[in-house]
Design a protein around this motif. Structure first.
Motif, short mmCIF file in Angstrom:
data_model
loop_
_atom_site.label_atom_id
_atom_site.label_comp_id
_atom_site.label_asym_id
_atom_site.label_seq_id
_atom_site.Cartn_x
_atom_site.Cartn_y
_atom_site.Cartn_z
N THR A 206 0.85 -1.19 0.00
CA THR A 206 0.00 0.00 0.00
C THR A 206 0.88 1.24 0.00
O THR A 206 2.12 1.15 0.03
CB THR A 206 -0.93 0.01 1.22
N ARG A 207 0.23 2.39 0.00
CA ARG A 207 0.96 3.65 0.02
C ARG A 207 1.11 4.14 1.45
O ARG A 207 0.13 4.33 2.17
CB ARG A 207 0.19 4.69 -0.80
N VAL A 208 2.36 4.32 1.89
CA VAL A 208 2.65 4.87 3.21
C VAL A 208 2.81 6.38 3.05
O VAL A 208 3.61 6.84 2.24
CB VAL A 208 3.93 4.26 3.82
N PRO A 209 2.04 7.18 3.80
CA PRO A 209 2.11 8.63 3.61
C PRO A 209 3.36 9.23 4.25
O PRO A 209 4.12 8.54 4.94
CB PRO A 209 0.85 9.13 4.33
N ALA A 210 3.57 10.50 4.01
CA ALA A 210 4.68 11.21 4.65
C ALA A 210 4.47 11.19 6.17
O ALA A 210 3.37 11.48 6.65
CB ALA A 210 4.76 12.64 4.14
N CYS A 211 5.50 10.81 6.91
CA CYS A 211 5.37 10.66 8.37
C CYS A 211 6.66 11.10 9.05
O CYS A 211 7.75 11.05 8.46
CB CYS A 211 5.12 9.20 8.75
N ARG A 212 6.51 11.45 10.33
CA ARG A 212 7.67 11.73 11.18
C ARG A 212 7.37 11.24 12.58
O ARG A 212 6.33 11.56 13.15
CB ARG A 212 8.00 13.23 11.20
N ASP A 213 8.29 10.45 13.12
CA ASP A 213 8.13 9.93 14.48
C ASP A 213 8.62 10.99 15.47
O ASP A 213 9.81 11.33 15.49
CB ASP A 213 8.95 8.64 14.63
N GLY A 214 7.70 11.51 16.28
CA GLY A 214 8.07 12.55 17.22
C GLY A 214 9.06 12.10 18.27
O GLY A 214 9.81 12.91 18.82
N ALA A 215 9.10 10.79 18.56
CA ALA A 215 10.00 10.28 19.60
C ALA A 215 11.43 10.11 19.08
O ALA A 215 12.39 10.43 19.77
CB ALA A 215 9.48 8.95 20.15
N THR A 216 11.57 9.60 17.86
CA THR A 216 12.91 9.31 17.33
C THR A 216 13.38 10.32 16.29
O THR A 216 14.57 10.38 15.98
CB THR A 216 12.94 7.91 16.69
N GLY A 217 12.43 11.08 15.72
CA GLY A 217 12.79 12.01 14.65
C GLY A 217 12.90 11.35 13.29
O GLY A 217 13.14 12.04 12.28
N GLN B 289 5.26 -2.38 2.05
CA GLN B 289 4.43 -3.22 2.92
C GLN B 289 3.79 -2.38 4.01
O GLN B 289 4.43 -1.50 4.61
CB GLN B 289 5.28 -4.33 3.54
N VAL B 290 2.54 -2.70 4.29
CA VAL B 290 1.79 -1.90 5.26
C VAL B 290 2.42 -1.96 6.65
O VAL B 290 2.37 -0.97 7.40
CB VAL B 290 0.32 -2.38 5.30
N ASN B 291 3.04 -3.08 7.01
CA ASN B 291 3.58 -3.21 8.36
C ASN B 291 4.82 -2.37 8.60
O ASN B 291 5.21 -2.12 9.74
CB ASN B 291 3.88 -4.68 8.68
N SER B 292 5.47 -1.91 7.51
CA SER B 292 6.72 -1.15 7.65
C SER B 292 6.51 0.26 8.17
O SER B 292 7.46 0.91 8.61
CB SER B 292 7.45 -1.09 6.31
N ALA B 293 5.28 0.75 8.15
CA ALA B 293 5.03 2.13 8.58
C ALA B 293 5.35 2.35 10.05
O ALA B 293 5.63 3.48 10.48
CB ALA B 293 3.57 2.51 8.31
N LEU B 294 5.35 1.28 10.86
CA LEU B 294 5.62 1.43 12.29
C LEU B 294 7.04 1.93 12.55
O LEU B 294 7.32 2.49 13.61
CB LEU B 294 5.39 0.09 13.01
N ARG B 295 7.93 1.77 11.58
CA ARG B 295 9.30 2.28 11.75
C ARG B 295 9.30 3.79 11.95
O ARG B 295 10.27 4.35 12.47
CB ARG B 295 10.13 1.93 10.52
N TYR B 296 8.24 4.44 11.51
CA TYR B 296 8.15 5.90 11.64
C TYR B 296 7.16 6.30 12.73
O TYR B 296 6.65 7.40 12.74
CB TYR B 296 7.75 6.49 10.29
N GLY B 297 6.93 5.37 13.66
CA GLY B 297 6.10 5.67 14.81
C GLY B 297 4.69 5.11 14.70
O GLY B 297 4.20 4.85 13.59
#
Length: 567
Positions: free
Chosen positions: A171-182, A191-199
């Motif tokens: 799927t399409r993962v949108p633009a994201c930024r993890d506030g905890a890690t930056g 893959q849909v499950n990979s989005a968790l890398r960005y929080g």
């Protein structure tokens, strides 16, 4: 029943020392006579004939009242400390509206949509030991959401749905930024499950984009969290259809029913090679069986009324979970548990998102046409069971009248002469979940916008046309492959074709929504996880079925036996 201080309960009595003295004459009982009443009174510090005071009873009552007050204060303080302790266990993260907002119904009641995530992170020595894979890398950073379930609880709390999204979904993962890690991404197709890398917020936003379901809460737990939760409930009873040994997750069970807790429970919910066709699809069905059993146990007599069990469960849950701010207190989690408890087990539906092979990689999947009906039913707060809990045709097939956006790539050509026009519409398509879009200039100026599709791609073209509000008269079949949108001067601005309205499709019924979704309900206690008949595992370098591997590994103890010995 009698009161030790006041005589028979419900009836006041006069103190023994309160008798009225009567006139006395000199004689054996006169004051000063040895052993007479006067002597007793003197020894007690009273004049002869004086009434015995009620002070002893009052002192005892006062002592009891003070003691009771102290007990109340200490109990309340212990309860406050207990809540503080549990709240301190919780880790919460702000979502900032990344997953949309649920809408209230006509009576002001709001449904709940919660993304439940199981992380594969090896971010501690405990998770490395449980999950493996750290022998060379050691403790790692980052994680994937290998388990993703959208828990939907209806606005009136009469029904619920648990929707599993296979981890291999593209799927399409949108633009994201993890506030905890930056850590940040500008967006990508993966893959849909990979989005968790960005929080967690990015994972929520990705699922919202894929499904269209507003998700404004999440719960995340890791390997050790599954172990703690299964231990806290005293184990979960599951059934397997045949002997099974998954040499990857290490699940080893004989045919039949077993009570799993601790590491054995983790091995069961992680097993993907042991069940179904050996893919993530079989694993989601096994997880539904596990969760159904856990729900039945929660609802069984005594589980939630035993203070010790409740404390053990609450302590394990708060230590195991990361949640959003909206669920970031024990009080809110208890409220969530109460909401789930209101729904009868027969009206809790488990379903797996309908999938189709990814055209670019057959080891991956995309949302199938039927998924749109399932997504819409959840987003619109429509039940997937009837009033008595009967399930409406779980094996039915939804009509493939449209191609899902996640499978469609579009080439956009600019025929307007306006710089950036093709890019703007390409971005609008990817924002709506389309797989990808390439851009460029048309071969020459175009006065009319057209969408050309190759043979066999009419359904995909109609999906694009609906998304953009493009009239059917603008669709043309060509001889090439794929889809090409040429933007003409009749569409100089905006992401929706001028003068048209997007027609809302008629809601699909429950039968269509769950067609091909392997649907079941939480009251189905006799369902066994189907062990894979294929050679999905390897033992000593030899490919085998999970049942063959079980026979070949007779010397290895079963998972439930190992779990009991570890406990």
């Amino acid at each position: 029943m009698t009161d030790p201080w006041d005589g028979p309960a419900g009836r006041g009595t006069r103190s023994r020392g309160a008798r009225v003295p009567r006139p006395r004459t000199a004689g054996p009982d006169r004051a000063g006579s040895p052993g007479g009443r006067g002597a007793v009174g003197a020894r007690a510090g009273r004049r002869p004939g004086e009434a015995r005071p009620a002070g002893r009873g009052r002192r005892l009552l006062r002592t009891a009242a003070i003691t009771l007050s102290l007990i109340v204060v200490l109990t309340a303080g212990a309860g406050w400390l207990f809540y503080r302790h549990l709240d301190g266990n919780l880790h919460s993260v702000s979502l900032d509206g990344k997953g949309g907002t649920e809408k209230a119904d006509a009576f002001g009641r709001t449904p709940l949509n919660i993304l439940v995530m199981g992380s594969d992170g090896r971010t501690s020595t405990t998770d490395c030991r449980l999950g493996g894979g750290c022998s060379r890398t050691g403790v790692q950073t980052g994680a994937n959401a290998d388990v993703q379930m959208v828990l939907h609880i209806s606005a009136d709390r009469s029904n619920a749905t648990v929707l599993s999204i296979p981890r291999d979904t593209m799927t399409r993962v949108p633009a994201c930024r993890d506030g905890a890690t930056g850590r940040a991404t500008t967006g990508y197709y993966g893959q849909v499950n990979s989005a968790l890398r960005y929080g967690p917020g990015c994972q929520v936003a990705t699922v919202h984009r894929l499904t269209g379901i507003p998700v404004d809460h999440f719960v995340e737990l890791d390997f050790s969290g599954v172990v703690k939760m299964s231990d806290a409930v005293g184990g979960v009873s599951v059934c397997v259809s045949d002997d099974v040994y998954d040499t990857y997750s290490h699940l080893k069970l004989s045919r039949g029913t077993h009570t799993l807790k601790g590491v054995a429970a983790l091995e069961f919910v992680r097993s993907r090679h042991g069940f179904g066709d050996g893919s993530d699809l079989g694993r989601t069905v096994a997880q539904h069986i596990f969760l159904s059993a856990m729900i039945r146990k929660f609802k069984s007599a005594g589980t939630l009324t035993d203070p010790t069990a409740v404390y053990r469960l609450a302590d394990a849950a708060t230590k195991a979970l990361t949640v959003d701010d909206g669920l970031g207190s024990v009080k809110k989690l208890i409220g969530l548990a109460a909401d789930v408890n209101k729904v009868p087990a027969r009206r809790i539906t488990f379903a797996t998102m309908q999938t189709a092979p990814d055209p670019a990689d057959h080891d991956r999947v995309v949302a199938a046409p039927g998924a749109a009906s399932l997504f819409a039913a959840i987003a619109d707060d429509r039940p997937l069971t009837t009033g008595n809990g009967a399930h409406p045709g779980s094996t039915a097939r939804a009509a493939a009248s449209a191609e899902p956006a996640a499978r469609i790539a579009v080439t956009v050509r600019n025929g307007t002469g306006i710089t950036g026009r093709a890019r703007a519409l390409a971005d609008a398509l990817t924002d709506q979940g389309f797989r990808s879009a390439t851009t460029g200039n048309a071969s020459g100026p175009a006065t009319t916008t057209t969408l050309t599709y190759g043979p066999g791609h009419e359904a995909a073209a109609r999906t694009v046309a609906r998304a953009l509000g493009l009239p059917s008269a603008r669709l043309e079949q060509g001889t090439g492959t794929g889809l090409t949108l040429v933007v003409g001067s009749d569409w100089p601005s905006g992401n929706h074709y001028p003068g048209t309205a997007t027609a809302a499709p008629a809601p699909a019924g429950p039968k269509a929504a769950v067609g091909g979704a392997h649907a079941s309900t939480a009251d189905q206690g006799k369902t066994c996880a189907k062990v894979s008949p294929y050679k999905t595992v390897t033992l000593d370098g030899v490919a085998m079925t999970p049942a063959q591997a079980y026979t070949a590994a007779r010397g290895r103890p079963d998972s439930d036996v190992r779990s009991d010995s570890d406990g």
